[in-house]
Design an enzyme around this catalytic site. Structure first.
Site, short mmCIF file in Angstrom:
data_model
loop_
_atom_site.label_atom_id
_atom_site.label_comp_id
_atom_site.label_asym_id
_atom_site.label_seq_id
_atom_site.Cartn_x
_atom_site.Cartn_y
_atom_site.Cartn_z
N LYS A 111 0.73 -1.36 0.10
CA LYS A 111 -0.07 0.05 -0.06
C LYS A 111 0.84 1.27 0.09
O LYS A 111 0.41 2.31 -0.50
CB LYS A 111 -1.02 0.08 1.12
CG LYS A 111 -2.25 -1.00 1.10
CD LYS A 111 -3.32 -0.79 1.97
CE LYS A 111 -4.41 -1.82 1.65
NZ LYS A 111 -5.44 -1.32 2.77
N LYS A 194 -7.32 -9.65 -8.59
CA LYS A 194 -8.47 -9.84 -7.61
C LYS A 194 -9.49 -8.82 -7.90
O LYS A 194 -9.26 -7.67 -8.21
CB LYS A 194 -7.86 -9.38 -5.98
CG LYS A 194 -8.02 -10.78 -5.32
CD LYS A 194 -7.39 -10.30 -4.02
CE LYS A 194 -8.35 -9.52 -3.18
NZ LYS A 194 -8.00 -9.61 -1.75
N LYS A 197 -12.57 -3.40 -4.52
CA LYS A 197 -13.27 -2.08 -4.76
C LYS A 197 -12.68 -0.88 -5.29
O LYS A 197 -13.23 0.09 -5.83
CB LYS A 197 -13.26 -1.58 -3.15
CG LYS A 197 -14.29 -2.39 -2.20
CD LYS A 197 -14.00 -2.10 -0.87
CE LYS A 197 -14.57 -3.01 0.17
NZ LYS A 197 -14.15 -2.74 1.59
P1 AMP Z 1 -11.57 -5.54 1.21
O1 AMP Z 1 -12.51 -5.20 0.28
O2 AMP Z 1 -10.28 -5.74 0.92
O3 AMP Z 1 -11.76 -4.52 2.46
O4 AMP Z 1 -11.94 -6.92 2.04
C1 AMP Z 1 -13.01 -7.08 2.85
C2 AMP Z 1 -13.35 -8.69 3.09
O5 AMP Z 1 -13.66 -9.16 1.58
C3 AMP Z 1 -11.85 -9.37 3.60
O6 AMP Z 1 -12.09 -10.65 4.17
C4 AMP Z 1 -11.27 -9.96 1.94
O7 AMP Z 1 -10.58 -11.24 2.28
C5 AMP Z 1 -12.65 -10.25 1.21
N1 AMP Z 1 -12.29 -10.03 -0.19
C6 AMP Z 1 -12.07 -8.72 -0.84
N2 AMP Z 1 -11.94 -8.96 -2.06
C7 AMP Z 1 -12.19 -10.22 -2.30
C8 AMP Z 1 -12.07 -11.09 -3.67
N3 AMP Z 1 -11.89 -10.52 -4.74
N4 AMP Z 1 -12.25 -12.44 -3.57
C9 AMP Z 1 -12.62 -12.75 -2.18
N5 AMP Z 1 -12.55 -12.06 -1.00
C10 AMP Z 1 -12.31 -10.72 -1.20
#
Ligand code: AMP
Ligand code: TRP
Length: 332
Positions: A111, A194, A197
């Site tokens: 990051k 991946k 967001k």
């Molecule tokens: P974040 O969007 O990075 O804040 O992640 C929030 C939660 O969603 C965390 O537990 C991540 O591991 C899960 N997560 C985020 N993006 C993915 C993805 N593309 N596939 C599976 N899990 C995800």
């Protein structure tokens, strides 16, 4: 009953990856654990946020939890900043955490990028706040994605450091609970990245609040290769876009990858995509609709958060008092 703590940052655009990789798994945990699900707004501030968007994303994540089936009576749902003990405990932990431990954190390196000197202190100490989130409730289990495993291990180390320093066994050593790698959802535009967001293309992800037409359109436009669908899982693994779409289908229908591959082997992508769009809107249509209804009238959401914060506070405050006493802080 063992206690679970987990959280999601309110940074907008909750998507299918968040649902399949995180929230959906949490719904199943409510039966066997005492669950605390947080919206970690203080963590979101480690990167710049627009105040109005942060507030609205906090409500969006709350709505996503509830619409996905997390019961706000059975579980505690609240936003982190409502319980000041998180930051208070984080300070004590920060005083026990060697810089060397934080220097190993790979997410900070990703990051912060190359310009380390301009990265914020908050981004650097973020795993210490995360340890405080978990340990404030003496949580024993932490369901997270693979990317957060290192942070939960740091929380274990910090718990151990506190226990040794003050000769106590007050903090349990929390265990990461990683759910199957099968639910790593990739971008619809690039099967090697991946779903995220923060991707600037909205066509790269299916948002939890997308309606059926939008979901169908995004799936129709999803990148694929020119061949028909693969005949084996092994073949699928060499074709990242095909593997991703098949994996999403399998996750949505709770089938194995083998079953789904066998079912669609040799078919055209257009037929498969129509079937996938139908499955995705069957699941997300209802959840997204409910999220949109709740967000149109945030009074209910705010009530859930207020009630959740009171319950969280009731667990956190006595724990923090004990910790203050152990550390020798004079409370008069
Ligand atoms: P974040 O969007 O990075 O804040 O992640 C929030 C939660 O969603 C965390 O537990 C991540 O591991 C899960 N997560 C985020 N993006 C993915 C993805 N593309 N596939 C599976 N899990 C995800
Ligand atoms: N760092 C986690 C993420 O970015 C969010 C988080 C903050 C968290 N505190 C937590 C997750 C405590 C589990 C437990 O996804």
């Amino acid at each position: 009953m063992p206690r679970i703590f987990s959280g999601i940052q309110p940074t907008g655009n909750l998507h299918l990856g968040n649902y399949l990789g995180a929230i959906r798994n949490w719904v199943a945990l409510q039966a066997d654990y005492e669950c605390i699900f947080c919206i970690v707004d203080l963590h979101a501030l480690t990167l710049p946020q627009e105040p109005e968007e942060l507030r609205s994303a906090t409500r969006e994540v709350t709505a996503a939890y509830i619409a996905s089936g997390i019961d706000p009576e059975r579980c505690i749902i609240f936003n982190q900043s409502m319980v000041p003990a998180h930051t208070q405990l984080a300070w004590l932990f920060g005083c026990l955490t060697p810089l060397g431990w934080l220097n190993r954190m790979t997410q900070f390196k990703d990051k912060a990028g190359k310009d380390r000197d301009n990265a914020g202190l908050g981004l650097y100490s973020y795993p210490v706040l995360m340890a405080a989130d978990i340990l404030l409730y003496r949580a024993t289990h932490v369901p997270v994605g693979e990317d957060q495993k290192q942070h939960v291990e740091l929380a274990r180390d910090i718990a151990g450091a506190f226990n040794r320093r003050y000769n106590t066994d007050f903090f349990p050593l929390p265990e990461p609970q990683i759910f199957g790698a099968a639910t790593r959802v990739m971008s619809l535009r690039d099967g090697t990245k991946k779903m995220s967001k923060s991707d600037e293309s909205d066509y790269s992800r299916i948002n939890m609040t997308d309606d059926a037409d939008t979901i169908a359109l995004k799936i129709r436009r999803a990148k694929t290769d020119p061949q028909p669908l693969p005949h084996s899982v092994k073949e699928a693994e060499m074709r990242p876009e095909a593997a991703n779409l098949l994996g999403i289908y399998a996750a949505l229908t709770d089938e194995t990858m083998e079953t789904v591959v066998a079912h669609f082997a040799g078919k055209n992508f257009s037929d498969f995509k129509a079937a996938l769009a139908e499955r995705a809107s069957a699941t997300l249509g209802r959840i997204g609709g409910e999220m949109n209804r709740m967000m149109a009238d945030p009074g209910y959401i705010d009530g859930v958060l207020r009630h959740g914060a009171e319950r969280a506070q009731a667990i956190a405050e006595p724990h923090l008092k004990l910790v203050f006493d152990m550390t020798g802080l004079l409370r008069l």
